[in-house]
Design a protein around this motif. Structure first.
Motif, short mmCIF file in Angstrom:
data_model
loop_
_atom_site.label_atom_id
_atom_site.label_comp_id
_atom_site.label_asym_id
_atom_site.label_seq_id
_atom_site.Cartn_x
_atom_site.Cartn_y
_atom_site.Cartn_z
N THR A 120 -1.03 29.21 2.71
CA THR A 120 -1.10 28.03 3.09
C THR A 120 -0.92 27.90 4.74
N GLN A 197 2.79 30.44 -0.39
CA GLN A 197 2.66 29.10 -0.21
C GLN A 197 3.71 28.56 0.99
N LYS A 198 4.74 29.48 1.59
CA LYS A 198 5.29 29.35 2.63
C LYS A 198 5.57 30.29 3.61
#
Length: 285
Positions: A120, A197-198
């Protein structure tokens, strides 16, 4: 009567022939030795004089040396050239981890599938490899899968067993996980780490060194540069609930440069060209 004149070969041609003959004999001898070496590997023992191939001097067996190479892992006496293959594997698909001296079980880190994953908010994909920890008996080709994990990015060591072989600490994504070999349970020690995601403004935790009594574990916390934070060295009690964490006043991520004292009361570390003796109780160094 006509006499036939024989023109002698030039000296350099004789020299070339002699060199070719010697080279052919050398190749033949090497081929025989290699055949003998690998043929003996299939029977379980062989003569293996190259001590430089040792991957570690075992802390778990007195006077034992451990080897890893083509075909698997090997063990020998320190004062002998005879070795025994302790497990077979495809070349470079498994990495040797440890041997439990009590149960005589081998723990192996197996390299799995590598993928390029889009994270992401990041343009370039990350290379990620899934690993598995296997358990098997010495001399057996059958292994039992204990668990699999996928560390986020390849930074530092990601798996380490406790001195009593009851637990394995490892990094899954960015989190620090403790796996119990005894009851086969997992527990998150330090969470909310980096992930697909992070991938930014996050931490990655890596096990660095267990204390000799197994009560404490050194952990490196790698910080993402976007926050301007530095990586730090933590000391945790992995069996407390909640986990107790203490940040140490110095940093290293090299296992070779830091050692626990035999009684677990302190650390010896080489930091910034200085040898530090750190007392974990008083915090003095």
């Amino acid at each position: 009567m006509n006499e036939q004149i024989v023109t002698p070969k030039p000296f350099y041609k004789k020299a070339i022939n002699i060199v070719l003959i010697i080279f052919g004999l050398v190749v033949l001898v090497v081929a025989v030795l290699l055949y003998s070496f690998f043929a003996k590997l299939d029977t379980g023992t062989t003569s293996f004089p190259y001590k430089s191939r040792s991957i570690s001097a075992s802390d778990n067996f007195t006077n034992k040396l451990l080897y890893y190479g083509s075909g698997g892992a090997y063990m020998s006496d320190a004062d002998s050239d005879n070795i025994v293959r302790i497990f077979k594997s495809e070349f470079m698909r498994r990495g040797f981890l440890a041997i439990n001296p009590v149960t005589k079980k081998i723990y192996v880190e197996e390299y799995g599938k590598t993928e390029y994953v889009k994270a992401t908010g990041v343009d370039l994909p990350y290379e990620q490899t899934t690993y598995s920890i296997l358990e098997q008996n010495i001399g057996s080709n059958d292994a039992t899968l204990l668990f699999s994990f996928t560390p986020f990015r390849s930074i530092g060591s990601s798996v380490m067993h406790s001195p009593d072989f009851k637990s394995i600490a490892y990094r899954d994504a960015g989190d620090l996980i403790l796996y119990s070999i005894t009851d086969k349970n997992k527990r998150t020690l330090l969470g909310n780490g980096c992930s697909i995601q992070k991938p930014k403004s996050c931490y990655m935790y890596n096990p660095l060194a267990w204390s000799t009594d197994g009560h404490n574990l050194l952990v490196t916390r790698y910080s993402d540069d976007s926050q301007g934070e530095k990586s730090v060295l933590l000391m945790i009690d992995p069996y407390s609930n909640p986990v107790t964490t203490k940040q140490l006043p110095f940093y290293t991520d090299f296992q070779q440069l830091i050692r626990w004292l035999p009684d677990g009361s302190g650390l010896l570390a080489w930091v910034d060209n200085k040898l530090i003796l750190y007392d974990i109780n008083s915090g003095n160094s």
